[in-house]
Design an enzyme around this catalytic site. Sequence first.
Site, short mmCIF file in Angstrom:
data_model
loop_
_atom_site.label_atom_id
_atom_site.label_comp_id
_atom_site.label_asym_id
_atom_site.label_seq_id
_atom_site.Cartn_x
_atom_site.Cartn_y
_atom_site.Cartn_z
N GLU A 185 6.81 -0.30 -5.06
CA GLU A 185 5.69 -0.53 -5.98
C GLU A 185 4.45 -0.48 -5.12
OE1 GLU A 185 2.70 -2.14 -7.20
OE2 GLU A 185 3.69 -3.99 -7.82
N THR A 231 1.79 2.32 3.65
CA THR A 231 2.94 1.61 4.21
C THR A 231 4.22 2.05 3.52
OG1 THR A 231 1.55 -0.29 4.75
CG2 THR A 231 3.91 -0.65 4.71
N SER A 283 0.82 -1.21 0.00
CA SER A 283 0.00 0.00 0.00
C SER A 283 0.86 1.26 0.00
CB SER A 283 -0.91 0.01 1.22
OG SER A 283 -0.17 0.26 2.40
N THR A 284 0.27 2.34 -0.50
CA THR A 284 0.96 3.63 -0.49
C THR A 284 1.22 4.10 0.93
OG1 THR A 284 0.02 4.25 -2.64
CG2 THR A 284 0.78 6.04 -1.23
N CYS A 322 -2.32 -5.19 -7.82
CA CYS A 322 -2.05 -3.74 -7.83
C CYS A 322 -2.31 -3.14 -9.20
CB CYS A 322 -0.62 -3.48 -7.39
SG CYS A 322 -0.28 -3.89 -5.67
#
Length: 478
Positions: A252, A234, A231-232, A286
């Site tokens: 990523e 994290t 996730s963004t 993703c």
Amino acid sequence: METLQTTDSLLADSLLAAIAPAEGAPGREILDPATGETVGTAPEHTVADLEAAVATAKAAQPGWAGLGHEARSQALLAAADAVEAHAEELARLLSREQGKPLNGPNARFEVGACAAWLRATAATVLEPETVVEADGSKAVLQYRPLGVVGAIGPWNWPMMITVWQVAPALRMGNTVVVKPSEYTPLSVLALVRVLNEALPDGVLQVVSGGREVGAGLSSHPGIAKVMFTGSTATGKAIIRSSADTVKRLTLELGGNDAGIVLPDADPAAIAEGLFWGAFINTGQTCAALKRLYVHEDIYDAVCAALTAYAKDVPMGVGLDEANVLGPLQNRAQYEIVASLVQAAKDAGARVLLGGDPDEDDPGHFYPTTLVADIDNANPLVASEQFGPALPIVRYSTIDEAVEMANGVEVGLGASVWSADPAAAREVANRLESGTVWINNHGAVNPMAPFGGAKQSGYGLEFGVEGLKALGQPQVIHG
């Protein structure tokens, strides 16, 4: 077939026993997201275990680097052989823990991709490059190992993404400490055990633990680089925790990929591609297609063709050979998908298919769901749902579609669907994403660089660029 399945089940159980915590050591029970049954027990490693793993990897790194590219490539090829030798038991374990079915682009596909990526990484050539040679001057650019790489992986493609991180790091002469997701530790522990059948002692370590282990890895002074897929939120935490040691990072992060269907597209011809672009791994990818923009001239026809295809794709327990869609991997993700679909229904969007989960099912199954006539600002469109629910938004002009596609903070992938490749490329050049596919969505190749734009992260993976990202560039003059 029954004898084969029984044998493979026994082998998978043997692999589970090999990675189980030692007697008296802390462990955590892992449940099958399709049935609620126990899959196995994962060791609950601590920060002290992390320290030991980093020390082991650091001690092994000079010898591993000293072998040279050719010997390291041969070791990766042997690791690929080991994966293939254990392919079915790995696939069955992956199916039970992650939930994805054996067939389709799922568990067997993922294990096969692990072997394929190991072989491709071993075969990728990275030679020193002469960047200056004139007037008696010469400068050569080469890449040296970084040291110890920390690899933090996700729960959606736990084995494959681990290999995406591990293979280039090892090829470049680094050693690696892997931290699997708390949701899918067994798959990664088993994969690492199989890889280590072919690798020298110490070069590949795995630590299965909670957030404190992940935080310790991203801030550890002995870790030269962190590779993270997830996730963004994290990813931002990793950036902050890595700052004091100025670690190299490849991130990523989240995506909310848009697909744009141009008015000349053939709805029947693209329906299957649209479906698998969106629903591969039951939408838990993703770079899956998560927002579909369709021109008003063919909107109803695309909705009808996609619904006709989607309604016949079987969903169920992954070990059933007939299924190609599975459950959501965890209850938290199920609740996110359910709440987003409910928000769309509450706003008056039209549900073409699904949207009616069986609350009595013991697994985390959410039905394949298509939602039409939905506003672009609706949370189901604006947020990354990461599950089997696809919103379909109507547009009138290409400018409008591009504006909506670019109107989010992330930019991992996107796609354009058209009978005219040149027209599709014109639109693709306007999209703010790291990868754009034409008449496809989500296909990756080990030689094509892959990475995100905007808040989908930075750094490239795969191919020559991926190898460079795992090395320290050094320029020698003279």
